[in-house]
Scaffold this motif. Structure first.
Motif, PDB file in Angstrom:
ATOM      1  N   ALA A   1      -7.083  -4.511   1.644  1.00 23.70           N
ATOM      2  CA  ALA A   1      -7.213  -4.227   3.079  1.00 23.70           C
ATOM      3  C   ALA A   1      -6.171  -5.011   3.869  1.00 23.70           C
ATOM      4  O   ALA A   1      -5.617  -6.012   3.393  1.00 23.70           O
TER       5      ALA A   1
ATOM      6  N   ILE B   1     -19.025  -3.024   8.843  1.00 21.72           N
ATOM      7  CA  ILE B   1     -18.353  -1.802   8.408  1.00 21.72           C
ATOM      8  C   ILE B   1     -18.668  -1.599   6.933  1.00 21.72           C
ATOM      9  O   ILE B   1     -18.475  -2.500   6.113  1.00 21.72           O
TER      10      ILE B   1
ATOM     11  N   VAL C   1     -14.982  -5.488   6.214  1.00 18.86           N
ATOM     12  CA  VAL C   1     -13.913  -4.499   6.175  1.00 18.86           C
ATOM     13  C   VAL C   1     -13.843  -3.931   4.766  1.00 18.86           C
ATOM     14  O   VAL C   1     -13.745  -4.676   3.785  1.00 18.86           O
ATOM     15  N   ALA C   2     -13.896  -2.624   4.657  1.00 19.66           N
ATOM     16  CA  ALA C   2     -13.923  -1.967   3.351  1.00 19.66           C
ATOM     17  C   ALA C   2     -12.582  -2.100   2.638  1.00 19.66           C
ATOM     18  O   ALA C   2     -11.543  -2.379   3.250  1.00 19.66           O
ATOM     19  N   ASP C   3     -12.594  -1.865   1.337  1.00 21.12           N
ATOM     20  CA  ASP C   3     -11.383  -1.905   0.531  1.00 21.12           C
ATOM     21  C   ASP C   3     -10.333  -0.944   1.096  1.00 21.12           C
ATOM     22  O   ASP C   3     -10.652   0.187   1.496  1.00 21.12           O
ATOM     23  N   ALA C   4      -9.107  -1.421   1.150  1.00 25.02           N
ATOM     24  CA  ALA C   4      -7.936  -0.625   1.543  1.00 25.02           C
ATOM     25  C   ALA C   4      -7.949  -0.161   2.996  1.00 25.02           C
ATOM     26  O   ALA C   4      -7.092   0.623   3.404  1.00 25.02           O
ATOM     27  N   GLU C   5      -8.878  -0.634   3.798  1.00 27.30           N
ATOM     28  CA  GLU C   5      -8.886  -0.305   5.219  1.00 27.30           C
ATOM     29  C   GLU C   5      -7.800  -1.108   5.936  1.00 27.30           C
ATOM     30  O   GLU C   5      -7.422  -2.199   5.501  1.00 27.30           O
ATOM     31  N   VAL C   6      -7.324  -0.581   7.071  1.00 27.93           N
ATOM     32  CA  VAL C   6      -6.296  -1.250   7.864  1.00 27.93           C
ATOM     33  C   VAL C   6      -6.790  -1.365   9.299  1.00 27.93           C
ATOM     34  O   VAL C   6      -7.175  -0.364   9.915  1.00 27.93           O
ATOM     35  N   TYR C   7      -6.767  -2.596   9.837  1.00 30.45           N
ATOM     36  CA  TYR C   7      -7.101  -2.842  11.241  1.00 30.45           C
ATOM     37  C   TYR C   7      -5.950  -3.602  11.865  1.00 30.45           C
ATOM     38  O   TYR C   7      -5.516  -4.620  11.342  1.00 30.45           O
TER      39      TYR C   7
END
Length: 346
Positions: free
Chosen positions: A315, A345, A329-335
């Motif tokens: 992430a 989340i 924050v989930a795996d591979a998510e982008v913020y």
């Protein structure tokens, strides 16, 4: 000697962190931001601190006071407003706590200011100038020396350029100043200081070293960089010492934090107690607060990760993003780009 710390604001600029805890108790450099000020006041000889709080803060602030009164061997009391009183009204409300037979001046600090706190120098400055009020930083000055001057006029947040000094939010006031303040919503900057300046009794000491108002995320991270740089110069033992090449620049990590292999940490990073930084993680220009986990190969940059949160594998959290308490924050998510996340989340 006594001091007042103004902590009555609601911390809206530091949300979502302040949804969980009052702004003065938000961690900065791995301890509550207000504790930096209280420790500096103790070092300057202050024996009693009055916290000017609002009506929504008492319980959690009371727990803080109970803990640190014993640790610091200081008297810490509350003065609680029932309606907003501005920046001067709280001083009138706390009058009975500030006045005593000693007649000594008292400090007033805004709770979200971070600097090197040259308070002993300020006491000496105040005495030498026979000032009624001394401040650190100001906008219009009548020069009397290289480092210090009497304030000719005081303008708070001017619309046009009037000088190259700013009000740093740290004051030393004689008890007589309290006679000028009514118990109502009053601005010390707009109503009280201009009057004292007109009487030629307001003096300003140029603040040495760094200074930052850390009341919003971008400035918090800028202040953190300045603070870590200051520690490198004055107290390098407080920074993370590593014999490897996985740490760059100034990094602070609690001794209970666990950092995995093949990470690259820094510069300008703070890692809190009980945090777990898994293998292959990249951190720079960020804060990871107590109990949080950054999973493998994640990247956190120029952002704040709140308490007990998780950033998933691969992430990305970047560009002044703020995660509140217990955000996942989930795996591979982008913020990115100023996102503020306050809910879990999945």
């Amino acid at each position: 000697m006594k001091a007042v710390i103004l902590v009555g604001g609601f911390g809206t600029r530091l949300r979502p962190l302040t949804f969980s805890i009052p702004k003065p108790l938000v961690d900065f450099g791995n301890k509550p931001m207000i504790l930096h000020q209280i420790e500096a006041l103790k070092a300057a000889g202050v024996t009693e601190v009055v916290l000017a709080i609002n009506h929504q803060q008492p319980e959690v602030m009371l727990n803080f006071v109970k803990e640190y009164e014993k640790k610091l061997e200081m008297k810490i009391t509350f003065s609680q407003e029932t309606e907003p009183l501005g920046t001067a009204g709280p001083l009138a409300l706390a009058r009975d706590k500030l006045i005593d037979e000693s007649g000594k001046p008292f400090f007033v600090l805004n709770s979200d200011v971070i600097c090197e706190y040259p308070l002993l120098e300020m006491i000496e400055f105040h005495k030498n100038h026979a000032a009624e009020a001394s401040i650190m930083g100001v906008v219009v000055m009548e020069e009397e020396g290289k480092e210090e001057s009497r304030v000719e006029s005081f303008v708070e947040k001017p619309k046009h350029f009037v000088g190259d000094k700013i009000n740093a939010g740290i004051y030393l006031l004689n008890p007589s100043v309290l006679d000028m303040i009514e118990l109502r919503r009053t601005s010390i900057e707009k109503e009280i200081f201009p009057k004292i300046a007109s009487e030629k009794k307001l003096y300003a000491m140029v603040l040495p070293g760094f200074w930052m108002d850390i009341g919003q995320a971008k400035d918090y991270l800028t202040g953190q960089r300045m603070y870590l740089r200051c520690l490198r110069k004055n107290a390098p033992e407080e920074l993370f010492a590593s014999s490897g090449d996985h740490v760059i620049g100034n990094v602070m990590a609690d001794e209970t934090a666990v950092i995995g292999e093949r990470c690259l940490i820094g510069p300008d990073v703070v890692i809190g107690p009980g945090c777990v930084i898994e293998s292959g993680v990249r951190l720079f220009g960020c804060t990871v607060m107590r109990g949080s986990r950054i999973k493998e190969h994640a990247c956190v940059s120029d952002s704040i990760v709140g308490w007990d949160s998780t950033v998933g594998s691969w992430a990305r959290v970047a560009n002044i993003t703020v995660l509140g308490k217990d955000v996942h924050v989930a795996d591979a998510e982008v913020y990115s780009s100023g996102a503020s996340i306050q809910e879990q989340i999945i």
